[in-house]
Motif scaffolding. Sequence first.
Motif, mmCIF file in Angstrom:
data_model
loop_
_atom_site.group_PDB
_atom_site.id
_atom_site.type_symbol
_atom_site.label_atom_id
_atom_site.label_comp_id
_atom_site.label_asym_id
_atom_site.label_seq_id
_atom_site.Cartn_x
_atom_site.Cartn_y
_atom_site.Cartn_z
ATOM 1 N N ALA A 106 0.827 -1.204 0.000
ATOM 2 C CA ALA A 106 0.000 0.000 0.000
ATOM 3 C C ALA A 106 0.863 1.256 0.000
ATOM 4 O O ALA A 106 0.572 2.234 -0.709
ATOM 5 C CB ALA A 106 -0.931 -0.012 1.210
ATOM 6 N N LEU B 287 -5.537 -7.908 -2.776
ATOM 7 C CA LEU B 287 -5.920 -6.571 -3.235
ATOM 8 C C LEU B 287 -6.803 -5.887 -2.195
ATOM 9 O O LEU B 287 -6.630 -4.699 -1.901
ATOM 10 C CB LEU B 287 -6.656 -6.684 -4.571
ATOM 11 C CG LEU B 287 -5.814 -7.091 -5.779
ATOM 12 C CD1 LEU B 287 -6.720 -7.425 -6.959
ATOM 13 C CD2 LEU B 287 -4.832 -5.998 -6.154
ATOM 14 N N ASP B 288 -7.739 -6.638 -1.647
ATOM 15 C CA ASP B 288 -8.607 -6.105 -0.600
ATOM 16 C C ASP B 288 -7.785 -5.614 0.588
ATOM 17 O O ASP B 288 -8.009 -4.510 1.114
ATOM 18 C CB ASP B 288 -9.585 -7.197 -0.162
ATOM 19 C CG ASP B 288 -10.445 -6.785 1.020
ATOM 20 O OD1 ASP B 288 -11.433 -6.062 0.817
ATOM 21 O OD2 ASP B 288 -10.123 -7.213 2.151
ATOM 22 N N ILE C 173 -5.782 -2.405 -0.272
ATOM 23 C CA ILE C 173 -6.650 -1.228 -0.317
ATOM 24 C C ILE C 173 -6.975 -0.762 1.099
ATOM 25 O O ILE C 173 -6.889 0.427 1.423
ATOM 26 C CB ILE C 173 -7.940 -1.540 -1.105
ATOM 27 C CG1 ILE C 173 -7.609 -1.726 -2.596
ATOM 28 C CG2 ILE C 173 -8.964 -0.423 -0.928
ATOM 29 C CD1 ILE C 173 -8.766 -2.250 -3.421
ATOM 30 N N LYS C 174 -7.320 -1.720 1.953
ATOM 31 C CA LYS C 174 -7.641 -1.377 3.340
ATOM 32 C C LYS C 174 -6.418 -0.835 4.088
ATOM 33 O O LYS C 174 -6.549 -0.036 5.028
ATOM 34 C CB LYS C 174 -8.186 -2.608 4.068
ATOM 35 C CG LYS C 174 -9.610 -2.994 3.674
ATOM 36 C CD LYS C 174 -10.078 -4.221 4.430
ATOM 37 C CE LYS C 174 -11.576 -4.428 4.309
ATOM 38 N NZ LYS C 174 -12.036 -4.670 2.942
ATOM 39 N N GLY D 180 -3.982 1.737 0.327
ATOM 40 C CA GLY D 180 -3.866 1.901 -1.113
ATOM 41 C C GLY D 180 -5.098 2.480 -1.772
ATOM 42 O O GLY D 180 -5.093 2.731 -2.978
ATOM 43 N N ALA D 181 -6.165 2.693 -1.018
ATOM 44 C CA ALA D 181 -7.420 3.198 -1.576
ATOM 45 C C ALA D 181 -7.215 4.514 -2.322
ATOM 46 O O ALA D 181 -6.424 5.367 -1.900
ATOM 47 C CB ALA D 181 -8.446 3.394 -0.454
ATOM 48 N N ASP D 182 -7.907 4.621 -3.470
ATOM 49 C CA ASP D 182 -7.919 5.857 -4.267
ATOM 50 C C ASP D 182 -6.546 6.227 -4.822
ATOM 51 O O ASP D 182 -6.324 7.380 -5.207
ATOM 52 C CB ASP D 182 -8.464 7.030 -3.434
ATOM 53 C CG ASP D 182 -9.860 6.764 -2.897
ATOM 54 O OD1 ASP D 182 -10.697 6.271 -3.662
ATOM 55 O OD2 ASP D 182 -10.095 7.037 -1.695
ATOM 56 N N LEU E 61 -14.253 -4.059 -4.995
ATOM 57 C CA LEU E 61 -14.084 -2.611 -5.080
ATOM 58 C C LEU E 61 -15.262 -1.890 -4.423
ATOM 59 O O LEU E 61 -15.072 -0.921 -3.682
ATOM 60 C CB LEU E 61 -13.957 -2.191 -6.545
ATOM 61 C CG LEU E 61 -12.652 -2.565 -7.244
ATOM 62 C CD1 LEU E 61 -12.776 -2.379 -8.756
ATOM 63 C CD2 LEU E 61 -11.485 -1.748 -6.711
ATOM 64 N N ASN F 256 -15.100 -1.765 -0.763
ATOM 65 C CA ASN F 256 -14.084 -0.842 -0.256
ATOM 66 C C ASN F 256 -14.327 0.602 -0.686
ATOM 67 O O ASN F 256 -13.436 1.453 -0.568
ATOM 68 C CB ASN F 256 -12.697 -1.292 -0.728
ATOM 69 C CG ASN F 256 -12.183 -2.491 0.038
ATOM 70 O OD1 ASN F 256 -11.780 -2.363 1.194
ATOM 71 N ND2 ASN F 256 -12.207 -3.662 -0.587
ATOM 72 N N GLN G 285 -14.503 1.910 -3.598
ATOM 73 C CA GLN G 285 -13.674 2.324 -4.724
ATOM 74 C C GLN G 285 -14.523 2.353 -5.996
ATOM 75 O O GLN G 285 -15.614 1.775 -6.035
ATOM 76 C CB GLN G 285 -12.503 1.344 -4.906
ATOM 77 C CG GLN G 285 -11.600 1.213 -3.688
ATOM 78 C CD GLN G 285 -10.885 2.501 -3.353
ATOM 79 O OE1 GLN G 285 -9.974 2.923 -4.039
ATOM 80 N NE2 GLN G 285 -11.309 3.150 -2.271
#
Length: 606
Positions: A178, A209-210, A213-214, A217-219, A254, A257, A259
Amino acid sequence: MTHGRAAALAVLSPIVICALLSGIHPAYAAAPGDVTADGVRDPQDDASPWGIASGAEWAADYPKFNLALQTVGVRWLRSSYPWHAIQPTEGTWIWRPMDDLVANARANHIHLTAGFGYLATWASADGGTYAFPIKNIQYWRDYVSAMVARYHNDIKYWEVWNEFNGGFAVNATPQTYAELVRETYDAAKKIDPTAKIGVSVANFDVGYLDAAIKAGGADHFDYICVHPYENLAALAEGGEISFLSMAGALRQMLAANKQRTDIPLWITEIGATAPVQPDAAGDRRQAEALAKAYLLSIASGFQRVFWFEARGPSYGKETDFGVIRADWTPRPSYDALKAMIDALGQKPQYLGWLDMDKGGYGFLYRGRNEDVLAVWSPPGTEHKITFPADVGVIDLAGGDSTLRAGQGLTLTGTPLLLTKVPASLARQARDKAGKPFPWGGDYAKAEVVLSRLGAVNVDSGVKQVDLQTTLSVTAGAESWRRTDFTRPEGDGRYVQFRVDPQFVPYGTTNLEITAVVRRAAPETVAGMNIDYESLKGYRGGPNYQEIPGDEQWHELTWKVSDANFVGGWGWNFRLSALGSAGEFDVKEVRVRKSTTSQESKGAADP
């Protein structure tokens, strides 16, 4: 130097600026039509899905294989040089190999997509290329900035690392990834706001990936890249429905999360091997796999697909992945790629599906000049179809023939491309677009799914994977399957299963799994663990259960609360006999949705 390039250099460190100014390649002078912040069209905004990925072993062959790829219509190449090759020591930049790769791709009208990685030895924790942490994250920022500044006219799509969840990142976690994703995104966008940053995983690892993102790495990514080799291999045993479910699972992840759910999905590596020497059966299987990989990916919503690879490597197993052999002769898979591109063109559009003869696959596309229907049968079956008017038939070798009205066409496991599709059939396919696929049954509202194992398995929402790892046993009118401990590499100690994705869509976590089993020899102790696909990857014990020592069939049940059955490695759960002294028989497996969240185990007579 254009104003855009000057602005890009202004945000770099002095060391990076010197490196770039001292080695500007003439091929990278700004050209009319370059993308700018004021909205000039991206010259790489190409709808073509046809890509090839090249590994490091044969990457230097691009001057020859790029020409071969361009000839058949491949428009995308995934290839780049690693950080340690471009910047072998701090302050030393060697641009010429990458410059030449980019210039050659441009000369062959191929868009290049590249990756950031691996580590420069001088910047890594242990002096290698895979071990984290990075000594100073600024080193990574400078590397990303230099790459984007130099190649932003030619490369718009950049993956962060390659298979970070695999063997190419040591001492790394989703949090590490991330951070790398965030730093890459921010650094690249400062240089080129139109640059696209992709997150990438080995296999179909939705859970990783989940987690990334958590973890922050989101956005900070513009597209997602997966490498579903195992899901492609599962097509040999009827895994089309699971393959078609991958894009949906990614979009559900996505959404969970918060996204963008319309973010582009790419497959940047997928492949199947063929024997090094010409072999009709092996070459045919690879060509079939390649055709299905592209056709199913486009139908399910992947924007771009990169077959691994153009040429080689063999990895010492007398097979390789290339569409071109080591001696530069084309394989049937190369011909299959050409046949598909010729028929479907550079902007194929998926239109809908047809159930051919109640069980055969049919996918309609808008091709180069007309509708094209791709058809084939599940493994081990044949379906016969007729049409009310003449249709064209294109085989994977590029052969083109005419099927007369009313004349039967037998579908096998080898895809065919049909042209001059009757308008009534095209309308039927379009009407089915967006509706659940019919193959395998409707299990969306089922309470339990199962597979009865035997000489011929009877599947109702559960399917055994790698059937050959078990033995068929028959006694009278009954049959079942038995573990085979004689199999090489321990394959016979696993009995693997895949569950219909309609029954276990993304977000289904509480499941109850039951196996009806008995000892192969009552006097020999036997038992098993269950390994299953969870939100944190594949999980095994401690959940061992011993089978009672008699000749009766027994039910062993496990309850799990963190399931994530998306088929990351092509299977969802397996019975593991690694801790078993003896072999055992399996008669049935069942999966039930559970309302409880406590993981437990137990055994009982049916």
